[in-house]
Design an enzyme around this catalytic site. Structure first.
Site, short mmCIF file in Angstrom:
data_model
loop_
_atom_site.label_atom_id
_atom_site.label_comp_id
_atom_site.label_asym_id
_atom_site.label_seq_id
_atom_site.Cartn_x
_atom_site.Cartn_y
_atom_site.Cartn_z
N TYR A 174 0.84 -1.20 0.00
CA TYR A 174 0.00 0.00 0.00
C TYR A 174 0.88 1.26 0.00
CZ TYR A 174 -3.12 3.71 1.30
OH TYR A 174 -3.79 4.92 1.29
N ARG A 221 1.45 8.22 12.90
CA ARG A 221 1.03 9.47 13.57
C ARG A 221 -0.48 9.69 13.50
NH1 ARG A 221 2.48 14.44 10.09
NH2 ARG A 221 0.79 13.41 8.98
N ARG A 231 -11.18 5.15 8.92
CA ARG A 231 -10.16 4.51 8.08
C ARG A 231 -9.15 3.78 8.94
NH1 ARG A 231 -10.54 8.67 3.57
NH2 ARG A 231 -10.63 10.37 5.04
N PHE A 291 15.34 19.61 -0.90
CA PHE A 291 13.97 19.16 -1.19
C PHE A 291 13.71 17.77 -0.59
CE2 PHE A 291 11.21 16.72 -4.09
CZ PHE A 291 10.05 17.49 -4.04
C1 IN0 Z 1 6.09 14.21 -1.54
C2 IN0 Z 1 7.12 14.06 -0.47
C3 IN0 Z 1 8.56 13.95 -0.93
C4 IN0 Z 1 9.38 15.05 -0.99
C5 IN0 Z 1 10.72 14.90 -1.35
C6 IN0 Z 1 11.25 13.68 -1.70
C7 IN0 Z 1 10.45 12.56 -1.65
C8 IN0 Z 1 10.97 11.29 -1.99
C9 IN0 Z 1 10.16 10.18 -1.93
C10 IN0 Z 1 8.82 10.29 -1.60
C11 IN0 Z 1 8.29 11.51 -1.26
C12 IN0 Z 1 9.07 12.67 -1.27
O1 IN0 Z 1 7.06 15.09 0.52
C13 IN0 Z 1 5.81 15.57 0.96
C14 IN0 Z 1 6.02 16.44 2.20
C15 IN0 Z 1 4.79 17.25 2.57
O2 IN0 Z 1 3.87 17.37 1.81
N1 IN0 Z 1 4.75 17.82 3.78
C16 IN0 Z 1 3.62 18.59 4.30
C17 IN0 Z 1 3.54 18.38 5.76
C18 IN0 Z 1 2.75 17.18 6.15
O3 IN0 Z 1 2.93 16.73 7.31
O4 IN0 Z 1 1.92 16.72 5.37
C19 IN0 Z 1 3.79 20.07 4.05
O5 IN0 Z 1 2.76 20.76 4.14
O6 IN0 Z 1 4.88 20.56 3.78
C20 IN0 Z 1 4.81 14.46 1.19
O7 IN0 Z 1 4.41 14.23 2.32
N2 IN0 Z 1 4.33 13.76 0.10
C21 IN0 Z 1 4.73 14.02 -1.22
C22 IN0 Z 1 3.76 14.11 -2.23
C23 IN0 Z 1 4.11 14.42 -3.52
C24 IN0 Z 1 5.46 14.66 -3.82
CL1 IN0 Z 1 5.87 15.10 -5.43
C25 IN0 Z 1 6.45 14.56 -2.84
C26 IN0 Z 1 3.24 12.76 0.32
C27 IN0 Z 1 3.68 11.28 0.44
C28 IN0 Z 1 2.40 10.43 0.57
C29 IN0 Z 1 4.53 11.01 1.67
C30 IN0 Z 1 4.45 10.81 -0.79
#
Ligand code: IN0
Length: 419
Positions: A174, A221, A231, A291
């Site tokens: 998942y 969390r 969920r 990043f």
């Molecule tokens: C992310 C990821 C992300 C960033 C950088 C490198 C990555 C490498 C592998 C996988 C994911 C990576 O980062 C974000 C972070 C984020 O959104 N933070 C929130 C805070 C929060 O607690 O939600 C904020 O407001 O800043 C992330 O969580 N995801 C994400 C989504 C799309 C992309 Cl392009 C990158 C979501 C997830 C589900 C963890 C992949």
């Protein structure tokens, strides 16, 4: 307010970070975006990005070259797909259809969805603006984003039809669909931009681990929030050792079992850290490093806070803003990255108990992470033992600086108003 929270928590050094950040002296998240030079549709996309995420939006806008727009669009497209998956008001058949076909909507200038009630529904309602910008990206970027959407949509459809996450292998599966694939896609974008080596995009196992570490942390969390929303993402294979129903952990008399289950999941998430360290050590571009580093350090901080913490079952476990900002400012190279990770590993160690059924497994991974986060100076680790005198001195200086800064800021703003 944030300043007071950091001071009262006995971390006055965070005040410095907060002030530095508020005064704009943070290159890590300094935007390289020039909105006035953008076409209106790309500007709208950045507005959506800024509305949907906080720190993430900042580090994305600091990315170099054409990677910035590609990651912005990738994020918004994923947000749209995620919004479809989350929306419980969409009938199952329609949802499955949408998830499977989502990647084809990228090629359809007219596709939009007006019937969502989710908080991020604007990315579905204004999808034509996002897909228009998607089709302007270079073909390589378009192929990566489309491929990830196709695989993620199919994976989400598989799990939407199931009632829960059963085994640990299912949990990994998942998390692979919703986050590992994001890591794989991003890594291919990094290599495709030539800011990073081809190996970064080719090593899908490490890229997958980057996503799994973030997503497992979120799932751990968000126990209570997900329970309230009906969920369940904690794997049955683990929680069934400690309770008959996952919801039992909400009852306070279950607290010992709940904590053991929580600690076993935290330990499982920590197993991804060695891959994370290896992935990070391969990055060469500064903007890509920042990043990637920021979400990872936030995740380990969250895990350390969650470990053996009954609050996971009663409320929200949060990282102080001062702590978050301090990590964001400092997570700019491998040496600092190790130095930030290490104290969180020690925080977990300090909360471990020999009665915990996962004790030996946790100990083993904590030892491994310790070795991997060995630093030359251990500079960032000296932070816990500050005397009350230090705290008071810093507080006074901080209050004076704050007063000075808000006045300057006020004058500045009013000056701008008048001219
Ligand atoms: C992310 C990821 C992300 C960033 C950088 C490198 C990555 C490498 C592998 C996988 C994911 C990576 O980062 C974000 C972070 C984020 O959104 N933070 C929130 C805070 C929060 O607690 O939600 C904020 O407001 O800043 C992330 O969580 N995801 C994400 C989504 C799309 C992309 Cl392009 C990158 C979501 C997830 C589900 C963890 C992949």
């Amino acid at each position: 307010m944030d300043l007071m929270r950091s001071a009262l928590a006995g971390h006055p050094e965070e005040i410095y970070s907060l002030l530095k950040f508020k005064l704009g002296g943070c290159e890590t998240v300094q935007t390289k975006c020039h909105y006035d030079q953008m076409c209106p549709s790309m500007r709208t996309c950045y507005q959506y990005l800024n509305q949907t995420s906080r720190s993430f939006a900042a580090v994305t806008q600091a990315l170099d070259g054409d990677l910035r727009d590609a990651v912005c669009i990738f994020y918004l497209v994923l947000r749209a797909l995620d919004t479809v998956e989350d929306d419980m008001t969409i009938p199952l058949d329609t949802k499955l259809d949408m998830l499977h076909n989502f990647y084809t909507y990228l090629q359809d200038p007219a596709w939009r969805f007006m019937d969502s009630n989710e908080k991020d529904k604007m990315v579905l309602e204004d999808f034509p603006t996002i897909s228009q910008e998607f089709r302007k990206l270079k073909p390589l970027y378009q192929e990566v984003i489309s491929d990830i959407c196709r695989r993620m949509g199919a994976g989400m459809a598989e799990f939407v039809q199931r009632s829960d996450v059963d085994t640990l292998a299912d949990w990994d599966k998942y998390c692979h669909y919703v986050a590992g694939l994001v890591g794989i896609g991003l890594s291919r974008l990094f290599s495709g931009s030539e800011f990073e080596d081809q190996l970064v995009g080719e090593d899908t196992d490490l890229a997958n681990s980057m996503g799994l570490f973030l997503q497992k942390t979120n799932i751990i969390r968000d126990y209570l929030e997900d329970q309230v929303d009906g969920r369940e993402f904690w794997p049955r294979q683990v929680w069934s050792k400690y309770a008959k129903k996952l919801s039992d952990f909400r009852q306070s008399e279950m607290s010992q079992n709940a904590l053991w289950c929580l600690n076993e999941l935290v330990t499982n998430a920590l197993l991804h850290v060695p891959d994370v360290m290896k992935y990070m050590s391969r990055l060469r571009n500064q903007s890509v490093f920042n990043f990637c580093a920021i979400p990872q350090v936030m995740a380990i901080a969250t895990l350390a806070r969650c470990y053996n913490n009954p609050k996971v079952f009663q409320g929200v476990v949060k990282i102080r803003k001062g702590e978050a900002v301090k990590m964001m400012i400092n997570a700019t190279n491998m040496e600092n990255f190790r130095g930030i990770m290490r104290p969180f590993c020690e925080e977990i160690f300090s909360k471990m108990s020999q009665q915990d059924p996962s004790y030996s497994v946790t100990m083993e991974i904590v030892e491994t992470i310790r070795q991997l986060t060995e630093t030359k100076h251990n500079a960032l680790t000296i932070q816990t033992t500050l005397s009350p005198l230090h705290v008071s001195c810093v507080l006074v200086v901080a209050a004076m600086t704050w007063q000075y800064w808000t006045q300057i800021h006020w004058i500045y703003e009013h000056y701008l108003d008048w001219h």
